[in-house]
Motif scaffolding. Sequence first.
Motif, mmCIF file in Angstrom:
data_model
loop_
_atom_site.group_PDB
_atom_site.id
_atom_site.type_symbol
_atom_site.label_atom_id
_atom_site.label_comp_id
_atom_site.label_asym_id
_atom_site.label_seq_id
_atom_site.Cartn_x
_atom_site.Cartn_y
_atom_site.Cartn_z
ATOM 1 N N TYR A 259 35.090 48.033 40.460
ATOM 2 C CA TYR A 259 34.956 49.260 39.856
ATOM 3 C C TYR A 259 33.900 49.513 38.784
ATOM 4 O O TYR A 259 33.778 50.660 38.207
ATOM 5 N N LEU A 260 33.154 48.479 38.196
ATOM 6 C CA LEU A 260 32.184 48.598 37.377
ATOM 7 C C LEU A 260 31.003 49.457 37.519
ATOM 8 O O LEU A 260 30.634 50.352 36.869
ATOM 9 N N ASP B 148 33.670 45.475 48.966
ATOM 10 C CA ASP B 148 32.450 45.563 48.614
ATOM 11 C C ASP B 148 31.279 46.809 48.905
ATOM 12 O O ASP B 148 30.382 46.987 48.241
ATOM 13 N N SER B 149 32.103 47.747 49.758
ATOM 14 C CA SER B 149 31.235 48.694 50.197
ATOM 15 C C SER B 149 31.062 49.962 48.850
ATOM 16 O O SER B 149 31.673 49.917 48.104
ATOM 17 N N ALA C 151 41.314 40.842 35.797
ATOM 18 C CA ALA C 151 40.144 41.447 35.314
ATOM 19 C C ALA C 151 38.947 41.339 36.020
ATOM 20 O O ALA C 151 38.225 42.191 36.084
ATOM 21 N N LYS C 152 38.691 40.131 36.629
ATOM 22 C CA LYS C 152 37.495 39.931 37.248
ATOM 23 C C LYS C 152 37.378 40.779 38.661
ATOM 24 O O LYS C 152 36.463 41.305 38.990
ATOM 25 N N ALA C 153 38.650 40.963 39.329
ATOM 26 C CA ALA C 153 38.581 41.858 40.497
ATOM 27 C C ALA C 153 38.398 43.254 40.112
ATOM 28 O O ALA C 153 37.869 43.980 40.919
ATOM 29 N N GLN C 154 39.034 43.541 39.104
ATOM 30 C CA GLN C 154 38.622 44.980 38.504
ATOM 31 C C GLN C 154 37.405 45.460 38.288
ATOM 32 O O GLN C 154 36.910 46.275 38.715
#
Length: 321
Positions: free
Chosen positions: A228-229, A169-170, A221-224
């Motif tokens: 990266y969003l 999460d950095s 999908a959730k992890a991506q």
Amino acid sequence: MKFAYEDMSDDQFEKLIVFLCQHLLGISVQGFAKGPDGGRDAKFVGTSELHPSKAAPWVGTTIVQAKHTNGYNRNFSEPDFFSTNAANTVLAKEIPRIKKLREAKQLDHYMLFANRRLAGNAESEIRAYIAAQCGIPDSSIYLCGLEQLEVLLKTFPDVAGKADLDPVDSPLIVSPDDLAEVVQALARQKDSISALLDDPPTERVTYEQKNLLNNMSAEYAKAQRKKYLKETAQIRAFLAAPENLELLRMYESVVDEFQLKIIAKRKDYQTFDDVMEYLVDLLFNRDPVLRQHAHKRLTRAVLFYMYWNCDIGEVSDAAAD
């Protein structure tokens, strides 16, 4: 605190394992080095400090192996890593080396670390398999997957700093120069770059609908999206800048190439998770710039942008966001 092990380089993952083993075994753990048969092992000789316990430590020569994959959410039981009836798996290729070391009395204990999930039944099966194949006592084999890696990193918090790890999460600091280098590296995957003057925008379907259309798993999908969003706005702004028109053309050329590869390879994979990981492996294997640790996360961010922006993958003609 979790870490993006898939974004590490092989060397950084090995460095992490060496620091962990210095805590578990002793400070004299020798780092990973390529042997005459091409394999990479770390080694400790003596009485371990903590493993498997202070009361009953391993004594002798311990060989350590680290197996890193770029893939997300992989596990020990997948057929590319372990199968009792396949000769081309990751573990099958190591068995002759382990056996040779054991027969030469250069191995008393064996440790295997991988950035894959390890279920209890798989751990027992794989450990028993290695013991039977290589003549090593079951109690002298240790397998470590993602779950145990997280425990060890919490137990020895200084290891993360020594290995220069960054939490998932950095924030990603993207400079124009870094992004330009990645986009140019992506463009170099093509044999030739065609000058695309105008690619009409694709209607933006909802992320959830696109995932259903492409059979991307909810977990992937959730992890991506989580990772990266936040980078997509930066990438879009960079590519839209007038001074970066040539880079935008390169990006569009890469997108066309990737979309053709996806169409050609899609039937070989059950989920779009696998397609994305195929592209990641293709890029990292073919371009040394993208393999560098500093660029691996950014490369994944650009790939996610391609998917999020509906530049790759299937889209619905009817429903738009």
